[in-house]
Design a protein around this motif. Structure first.
Motif, PDB file in Angstrom:
ATOM      1  N   ILE A 140     -57.466   9.185 -45.075  1.00  0.00           N
ATOM      2  CA  ILE A 140     -56.884   8.653 -46.305  1.00  0.00           C
ATOM      3  C   ILE A 140     -55.748   7.727 -45.904  1.00  0.00           C
ATOM      4  O   ILE A 140     -54.867   8.122 -45.122  1.00  0.00           O
ATOM      5  CB  ILE A 140     -56.317   9.785 -47.198  1.00  0.00           C
ATOM      6  N   MET A 141     -55.744   6.488 -46.422  1.00  0.00           N
ATOM      7  CA  MET A 141     -54.734   5.522 -46.000  1.00  0.00           C
ATOM      8  C   MET A 141     -54.068   4.859 -47.204  1.00  0.00           C
ATOM      9  O   MET A 141     -54.694   4.659 -48.247  1.00  0.00           O
ATOM     10  CB  MET A 141     -55.363   4.455 -45.097  1.00  0.00           C
ATOM     11  N   MET A 142     -52.796   4.509 -47.032  1.00  0.00           N
ATOM     12  CA  MET A 142     -52.037   3.828 -48.077  1.00  0.00           C
ATOM     13  C   MET A 142     -51.010   2.907 -47.429  1.00  0.00           C
ATOM     14  O   MET A 142     -50.767   2.982 -46.215  1.00  0.00           O
ATOM     15  CB  MET A 142     -51.360   4.842 -48.994  1.00  0.00           C
ATOM     16  N   HIS A 143     -50.395   2.057 -48.251  1.00  0.00           N
ATOM     17  CA  HIS A 143     -49.421   1.086 -47.745  1.00  0.00           C
ATOM     18  C   HIS A 143     -48.179   1.100 -48.621  1.00  0.00           C
ATOM     19  O   HIS A 143     -48.282   1.156 -49.850  1.00  0.00           O
ATOM     20  CB  HIS A 143     -50.042  -0.317 -47.754  1.00  0.00           C
ATOM     21  N   THR A 144     -47.013   1.077 -47.986  1.00  0.00           N
ATOM     22  CA  THR A 144     -45.751   0.968 -48.713  1.00  0.00           C
ATOM     23  C   THR A 144     -44.860  -0.066 -48.032  1.00  0.00           C
ATOM     24  O   THR A 144     -44.908  -0.234 -46.815  1.00  0.00           O
ATOM     25  CB  THR A 144     -44.984   2.305 -48.753  1.00  0.00           C
ATOM     26  N   PRO A 145     -44.010  -0.774 -48.786  1.00  0.00           N
ATOM     27  CA  PRO A 145     -43.007  -1.656 -48.180  1.00  0.00           C
ATOM     28  C   PRO A 145     -41.708  -0.901 -47.917  1.00  0.00           C
ATOM     29  O   PRO A 145     -41.545   0.253 -48.332  1.00  0.00           O
ATOM     30  CB  PRO A 145     -42.826  -2.752 -49.237  1.00  0.00           C
ATOM     31  N   GLU A 146     -40.768  -1.565 -47.253  1.00  0.00           N
ATOM     32  CA  GLU A 146     -39.579  -0.866 -46.749  1.00  0.00           C
ATOM     33  C   GLU A 146     -38.674  -0.236 -47.799  1.00  0.00           C
ATOM     34  O   GLU A 146     -37.958   0.720 -47.483  1.00  0.00           O
ATOM     35  CB  GLU A 146     -38.772  -1.790 -45.815  1.00  0.00           C
ATOM     36  N   PRO A 147     -38.673  -0.681 -49.080  1.00  0.00           N
ATOM     37  CA  PRO A 147     -37.826   0.029 -50.048  1.00  0.00           C
ATOM     38  C   PRO A 147     -38.239   1.478 -50.299  1.00  0.00           C
ATOM     39  O   PRO A 147     -37.490   2.219 -50.943  1.00  0.00           O
ATOM     40  CB  PRO A 147     -37.970  -0.815 -51.325  1.00  0.00           C
ATOM     41  N   GLU A 233     -50.882  -8.428 -38.726  1.00  0.00           N
ATOM     42  CA  GLU A 233     -50.325  -7.262 -38.040  1.00  0.00           C
ATOM     43  C   GLU A 233     -50.642  -5.982 -38.799  1.00  0.00           C
ATOM     44  O   GLU A 233     -50.954  -4.941 -38.195  1.00  0.00           O
ATOM     45  CB  GLU A 233     -48.810  -7.431 -37.879  1.00  0.00           C
ATOM     46  N   LEU A 234     -50.553  -6.038 -40.115  1.00  0.00           N
ATOM     47  CA  LEU A 234     -50.907  -4.876 -40.928  1.00  0.00           C
ATOM     48  C   LEU A 234     -52.374  -4.520 -40.747  1.00  0.00           C
ATOM     49  O   LEU A 234     -52.721  -3.349 -40.549  1.00  0.00           O
ATOM     50  CB  LEU A 234     -50.613  -5.166 -42.396  1.00  0.00           C
ATOM     51  N   ALA A 235     -53.254  -5.516 -40.797  1.00  0.00           N
ATOM     52  CA  ALA A 235     -54.681  -5.266 -40.662  1.00  0.00           C
ATOM     53  C   ALA A 235     -55.022  -4.686 -39.290  1.00  0.00           C
ATOM     54  O   ALA A 235     -55.831  -3.750 -39.181  1.00  0.00           O
ATOM     55  CB  ALA A 235     -55.462  -6.550 -40.907  1.00  0.00           C
ATOM     56  N   ASP A 236     -54.403  -5.216 -38.245  1.00  0.00           N
ATOM     57  CA  ASP A 236     -54.671  -4.713 -36.894  1.00  0.00           C
ATOM     58  C   ASP A 236     -54.263  -3.250 -36.766  1.00  0.00           C
ATOM     59  O   ASP A 236     -54.971  -2.433 -36.165  1.00  0.00           O
ATOM     60  CB  ASP A 236     -53.921  -5.541 -35.858  1.00  0.00           C
ATOM     61  N   ALA A 237     -53.099  -2.909 -37.325  1.00  0.00           N
ATOM     62  CA  ALA A 237     -52.639  -1.518 -37.262  1.00  0.00           C
ATOM     63  C   ALA A 237     -53.551  -0.616 -38.082  1.00  0.00           C
ATOM     64  O   ALA A 237     -53.863   0.508 -37.671  1.00  0.00           O
ATOM     65  CB  ALA A 237     -51.206  -1.430 -37.763  1.00  0.00           C
ATOM     66  N   ALA A 246     -56.970   7.168 -33.068  1.00  0.00           N
ATOM     67  CA  ALA A 246     -55.700   7.646 -33.636  1.00  0.00           C
ATOM     68  C   ALA A 246     -55.854   9.063 -34.176  1.00  0.00           C
ATOM     69  O   ALA A 246     -55.150   9.463 -35.101  1.00  0.00           O
ATOM     70  CB  ALA A 246     -55.251   6.704 -34.750  1.00  0.00           C
ATOM     71  N   SER A 247     -56.743   9.832 -33.597  1.00  0.00           N
ATOM     72  CA  SER A 247     -57.097  11.147 -34.145  1.00  0.00           C
ATOM     73  C   SER A 247     -55.934  12.134 -34.197  1.00  0.00           C
ATOM     74  O   SER A 247     -55.959  13.085 -34.979  1.00  0.00           O
ATOM     75  CB  SER A 247     -58.248  11.761 -33.337  1.00  0.00           C
ATOM     76  N   ALA A 248     -54.899  11.933 -33.395  1.00  0.00           N
ATOM     77  CA  ALA A 248     -53.751  12.847 -33.409  1.00  0.00           C
ATOM     78  C   ALA A 248     -52.728  12.480 -34.476  1.00  0.00           C
ATOM     79  O   ALA A 248     -51.762  13.219 -34.689  1.00  0.00           O
ATOM     80  CB  ALA A 248     -53.078  12.871 -32.038  1.00  0.00           C
ATOM     81  N   MET A 249     -52.931  11.369 -35.161  1.00  0.00           N
ATOM     82  CA  MET A 249     -51.933  10.898 -36.123  1.00  0.00           C
ATOM     83  C   MET A 249     -52.325  11.282 -37.546  1.00  0.00           C
ATOM     84  O   MET A 249     -53.381  10.871 -38.046  1.00  0.00           O
ATOM     85  CB  MET A 249     -51.771   9.383 -36.018  1.00  0.00           C
ATOM     86  N   THR A 250     -51.475  12.061 -38.183  1.00  0.00           N
ATOM     87  CA  THR A 250     -51.695  12.446 -39.577  1.00  0.00           C
ATOM     88  C   THR A 250     -50.366  12.871 -40.198  1.00  0.00           C
ATOM     89  O   THR A 250     -49.448  13.313 -39.488  1.00  0.00           O
ATOM     90  CB  THR A 250     -52.724  13.580 -39.700  1.00  0.00           C
ATOM     91  N   GLY A 251     -50.261  12.694 -41.494  1.00  0.00           N
ATOM     92  CA  GLY A 251     -49.042  13.070 -42.200  1.00  0.00           C
ATOM     93  C   GLY A 251     -47.843  12.236 -41.811  1.00  0.00           C
ATOM     94  O   GLY A 251     -46.697  12.637 -42.004  1.00  0.00           O
ATOM     95  N   THR A 252     -48.094  11.053 -41.299  1.00  0.00           N
ATOM     96  CA  THR A 252     -47.008  10.240 -40.775  1.00  0.00           C
ATOM     97  C   THR A 252     -47.024   8.843 -41.388  1.00  0.00           C
ATOM     98  O   THR A 252     -47.995   8.440 -42.022  1.00  0.00           O
ATOM     99  CB  THR A 252     -47.096  10.130 -39.234  1.00  0.00           C
ATOM    100  N   VAL A 253     -45.935   8.118 -41.169  1.00  0.00           N
ATOM    101  CA  VAL A 253     -45.830   6.740 -41.614  1.00  0.00           C
ATOM    102  C   VAL A 253     -45.790   5.848 -40.377  1.00  0.00           C
ATOM    103  O   VAL A 253     -44.938   6.029 -39.509  1.00  0.00           O
ATOM    104  CB  VAL A 253     -44.562   6.511 -42.452  1.00  0.00           C
ATOM    105  N   ALA A 254     -46.720   4.924 -40.285  1.00  0.00           N
ATOM    106  CA  ALA A 254     -46.702   3.944 -39.199  1.00  0.00           C
ATOM    107  C   ALA A 254     -45.680   2.877 -39.564  1.00  0.00           C
ATOM    108  O   ALA A 254     -45.839   2.165 -40.554  1.00  0.00           O
ATOM    109  CB  ALA A 254     -48.088   3.335 -39.023  1.00  0.00           C
TER     110      ALA A 254
END
Length: 263
Positions: A140-147, A233-237, A246-254
């Motif tokens: 499950i993926m989502m995007h947020t800006p810095e605010p 850069e967003l698309a590449d990430a 990236a199987s070890a990454m979850t519950g985090t913000v890149a």
């Protein structure tokens, strides 16, 4: 290819962010299912992807309508066999919501981004998770800006809505990662390539009594790189984080803010 044989649904695929990540996913071999409320716009993105050798299909879906989302995902799974990634990139117009002091902002306008973003992301995540949990895998993926993290003025309820998404991201992982379903949020700066940021920066510049060019320059200077995140850069990430690498990454913000936020 990092995403070969992956079936990915992108909500808000007609927008700048949704379109960019959809193109990135398709470039890496995914079959992308583009959704949005404007058929002309998402069909245009799909044609670009197909012309470049990718696989894309479209459907008109309101991400906040649970029945519509469920029915579409059922069709995707019946056709493709799975939904491996769900990326929600919906947005709402900043007009009447940003560039206004909180003391002057009507309650309903403060609440609109909070309720709209929270509902749509919960609906799409919940609906995809039904299929992912049954298979024991998914993202499950989502995007947020810095605010979402920074205390910036004149953003109204937007910052609270984006912060809620980052909280939802952690909650989804806490419940679903044990079943193989990862949850990832990508946080960027405002991206000057996107039409919505052109509007946002104009609203803020007007409120501060400066030119939009001055505001844009000041915003870019906040990062360590002295420039904002790009769509590429967003698309590449997003491609990497959606992949099994990236199987070890979850519950985090890149954190893709270039140092505006230092974790």
């Amino acid at each position: 290819m990092l995403l070969e044989n992956k079936n990915i649904v992108v909500y808000g695929a007609g927008g700048a962010v949704g379109g960019a990540v959809a193109r990135g996913f398709a470039h890496e071999g995914a079959r992308v299912f583009l959704t949005g409320r404007d058929p002309g716009v998402i069909d245009s993105v799909a044609k670009e992807i197909v012309a470049a050798g990718g696989k894309a299909e479209t459907a008109v879906v309101d991400a906040g309508d649970e029945q519509a989302v469920v029915e579409h995902l059922d069709q995707v799974v019946a056709d493709a066999g799975s939904v491996d990634v769900s990326f929600n990139a919906i947005g709402i117009s900043p007009r009447g919501l940003q560039g206004i002091p909180l003391a002057e902002l009507p309650v309903e306008d403060f609440l609109r981004p909070i309720t709209t973003y929270s509902q749509a992301h919960f609906v799409t995540a919940k609906s995809a998770a039904r299929h992912m949990i049954a298979r024991g895998s998914g993202v499950i993926m989502m995007h947020t800006p810095e605010p979402a993290r920074m205390p910036l003025p004149l953003v109204g309820g937007m910052s609270v809505g984006w912060a809620a998404l980052e909280g939802l991201n952690r909650a989804l992982s806490a419940e679903w990662a044990q079943y193989g379903v990862r949850s990832i949020c990508l946080r960027t700066t405002g991206m000057v390539e996107t039409p919505v940021i052109d509007v946002v920066y104009g609203l803020h510049a007007d409120a501060l009594g400066i030119t939009k060019e001055q505001f844009t320059a000041a915003a870019g200077a906040m990062s360590h790189r002295r420039r904002p995140t790009t769509l590429a850069e967003l698309a590449d990430a997003a491609v990497f984080l959606a992949s099994d690498r990236a199987s070890a990454m979850t519950g985090t913000v890149a954190n893709l803010t270039g140092g505006i936020i230092v974790d």
